[in-house]
Motif scaffolding. Structure first.
Motif, short mmCIF file in Angstrom:
data_model
loop_
_atom_site.label_atom_id
_atom_site.label_comp_id
_atom_site.label_asym_id
_atom_site.label_seq_id
_atom_site.Cartn_x
_atom_site.Cartn_y
_atom_site.Cartn_z
N HIS A 80 -11.29 51.58 40.75
CA HIS A 80 -10.95 52.75 39.93
C HIS A 80 -12.17 53.67 39.84
O HIS A 80 -13.31 53.20 39.78
CB HIS A 80 -10.45 52.34 38.54
CG HIS A 80 -11.48 51.75 37.62
ND1 HIS A 80 -12.32 52.52 36.83
CD2 HIS A 80 -11.78 50.46 37.33
CE1 HIS A 80 -13.09 51.73 36.11
NE2 HIS A 80 -12.80 50.48 36.39
N THR A 140 -8.10 54.45 42.33
CA THR A 140 -7.18 54.85 41.26
C THR A 140 -7.89 55.63 40.16
O THR A 140 -9.12 55.57 40.03
CB THR A 140 -6.49 53.61 40.66
OG1 THR A 140 -7.49 52.75 40.08
CG2 THR A 140 -5.72 52.86 41.73
N GLU A 143 -7.65 53.33 35.28
CA GLU A 143 -7.75 51.93 34.89
C GLU A 143 -8.27 51.77 33.48
O GLU A 143 -7.86 50.84 32.75
CB GLU A 143 -8.66 51.17 35.87
CG GLU A 143 -8.66 49.66 35.70
CD GLU A 143 -9.62 49.14 34.64
OE1 GLU A 143 -9.46 47.99 34.19
OE2 GLU A 143 -10.55 49.90 34.25
N SER A 147 -4.09 51.84 33.29
CA SER A 147 -3.43 52.17 34.57
C SER A 147 -1.98 52.60 34.41
O SER A 147 -1.11 52.17 35.19
CB SER A 147 -3.51 50.97 35.54
OG SER A 147 -4.82 50.48 35.64
N ARG A 151 -0.13 51.90 37.99
CA ARG A 151 0.37 50.52 38.05
C ARG A 151 1.46 50.35 39.10
O ARG A 151 1.41 49.42 39.92
CB ARG A 151 0.88 50.07 36.68
CG ARG A 151 1.50 48.68 36.72
CD ARG A 151 1.95 48.19 35.36
NE ARG A 151 2.53 46.85 35.45
CZ ARG A 151 2.87 46.10 34.41
NH1 ARG A 151 2.69 46.56 33.17
NH2 ARG A 151 3.39 44.89 34.59
N GLU A 168 -14.45 45.31 40.20
CA GLU A 168 -15.05 45.37 38.87
C GLU A 168 -16.44 44.73 38.90
O GLU A 168 -16.73 43.90 39.76
CB GLU A 168 -14.16 44.65 37.85
CG GLU A 168 -12.83 45.31 37.58
CD GLU A 168 -12.93 46.55 36.71
OE1 GLU A 168 -14.03 46.89 36.24
OE2 GLU A 168 -11.89 47.21 36.50
N ARG A 288 -0.61 44.76 30.59
CA ARG A 288 -1.17 44.01 31.72
C ARG A 288 -0.70 42.56 31.61
O ARG A 288 -0.95 41.89 30.61
CB ARG A 288 -2.70 44.05 31.73
CG ARG A 288 -3.28 45.42 31.99
CD ARG A 288 -4.76 45.35 32.31
NE ARG A 288 -5.38 46.66 32.39
CZ ARG A 288 -5.37 47.42 33.47
NH1 ARG A 288 -4.78 47.02 34.56
NH2 ARG A 288 -5.97 48.60 33.46
N SER A 325 -7.87 44.08 33.90
CA SER A 325 -8.20 44.96 35.02
C SER A 325 -6.97 45.07 35.90
O SER A 325 -5.93 44.46 35.63
CB SER A 325 -9.39 44.42 35.83
OG SER A 325 -8.98 43.43 36.75
N ASP A 326 -7.08 45.81 36.99
CA ASP A 326 -5.95 45.94 37.91
C ASP A 326 -5.68 44.63 38.66
O ASP A 326 -4.62 44.48 39.28
CB ASP A 326 -6.21 47.08 38.89
CG ASP A 326 -6.12 48.44 38.21
OD1 ASP A 326 -5.45 48.54 37.17
OD2 ASP A 326 -6.74 49.40 38.72
#
Length: 375
Positions: A80, A140, A143, A147, A151, A168, A288, A325-326
């Motif tokens: 991100h 992205t 985040e 997101s 997403r 990350e 998430r 996180s993603d």
């Protein structure tokens, strides 16, 4: 010559990271984030990848894909480019600078340092043609706020992923193999207003009702099961001499697994008023899903540890992390996922945020080796 044997100009890499940090890109500024997306896009000039830019929506910036040729399952790299720091942070409390081994700047640790390292490794590997699996790199814009616009894009791409690498930041070389799921819920209470002196008995206090609900929500915390609830925001009332008609709270929930997520969601959405004359409006969901370590992720971890050992450092496994996180999205879809493979340092979201110069070469080489060896 395999790309991982080619020399790395650490000074040039550090300058590249700082050039990204100079482009301040808070999530809330679509224009600023898109300046950062522009910069990332320009980094692929002359690199044999296909670029696809997806316009942002709902006020967020764009997404950017860089894809190699190839059929079948792919390596998915997620970075991100938004940060939490407002524009002006670099000119104020967090100037871009170096002090010994530390590189300071807004977003350098979370996560422009890791994003740049992975991007540079990707360019080197793709230019050399040394990867075994096709690779997709996705940048992205949102985040840091959960997101919301990216997403669906991440999850769609994850459907064709054999592995997911999330850039990350790390700390002391820890790698993350699991994260808690995150829920966001809101409760609005509507009571009956009245003069607090002349007609106290006619009022029904929304704030009193919310106070009862806060205690019920706090009781849902279960440390032994990894469940936490937090009422982080509260508002209500108009004046001290008015029985308050309205009150509102915002709730953060963290859980270790999908079963706990469903349980806590059901409890929250089923809360009943303590005072039957007060109405409760409860909304929310898990933004998430839990990132639970799978057998595939364990095998991915062991492979990555071997590569790190070849480079000369260890990769300790972090306990299941409370932050999201993603990686939560890819892991929930069954994709073997490793997170926190980015830059080492400290101070995410603070005015002492920094990355370590000494980690740049080994972390870049780890990204390279992963992209070369995963199959």
């Amino acid at each position: 010559m395999n790309v991982h044997f080619k020399p790395i100009d650490v000074a040039k890499v550090a300058e590249g990271i700082e050039s990204w940090v100079k482009i301040e890109s808070p999530t809330s500024s679509r224009e600023a984030v898109n300046q950062m997306i522009d910069q990332a896009q320009s980094e692929f000039d002359g690199v044999p990848v296909a670029l696809e830019r997806i316009p942002g929506r709902d006020g967020y910036g764009d997404c950017l894909f860089a894809r190699t040729e190839g059929e079948g399952k792919r390596i998915l790299v997620l970075s991100h480019l938004d940060t939490v720091h407002p524009i002006g942070t670099a000119a104020g409390p967090l100037p871009i600078r170096r002090e010994g081994d530390k590189m300071f700047g807004p977003g350098i640790y979370d996560m422009k340092g890791g994003a740049y390292l992975a991007m540079d490794a990707f360019r080197r590997v793709v230019s050399a043609g040394s990867h075994k699996l096709p690779i997709t790199f996705l940048f992205t814009p949102d985040e840091e706020v959960g997101s919301p616009s990216s997403r669906a894009i991440i999850e769609a791409e994850a459907q064709n992923a054999a592995f997911a690498i999330v850039t990350e930041p790390t700390w002391h070389n820890y790698v993350v193999t699991g994260r808690k799921g995150i829920g966001r819920f809101d409760i609005n209470a509507t009571g009956v207003p009245a003069h607090a002196g002349a007609n106290h008995e006619k009022g029904r206090s929304a704030i009193n009702e919310i106070a009862h609900q806060i205690l019920a929500i706090a009781a849902m915390t279960d440390y032994a099961r990894g469940i936490t609830t937090n009422v982080g925001m509260i508002s209500g009332g108009t004046a001290s001499n008015v029985i308050p008609r309205d009150a509102h709270i915002s709730i953060d929930v963290r859980v270790l697994n999908p079963e706990s997520a469903e349980e806590v969601k059901e409890k929250l959405l089923s809360l009943k008023p303590h005072d039957p004359d007060v109405k409760l409006d409860i909304t929310g969901k898990f933004t998430r899903p839990p990132y639970v370590k799978s057998e595939g992720t364990e095998a991915f971890l062991q492979h990555t540890r071997k590569l790190a050992a070849e480079i000369g450092f260890e990769l300790p496994e972090a306990p299941q992390d409370g932050g999201g996180s993603d990686a939560n999205f890819t892991a929930a879809l069954g994709v073997p996922t490793l997170d926190s493979l980015g830059i080492d340092g400290d101070g995410a979201h603070t005015h002492f945020e920094h990355g370590l110069l000494s980690c740049l070469e080994p972390r870049l080489r780890l990204f390279q080796r992963l992209m070369e060896t995963l199959q």
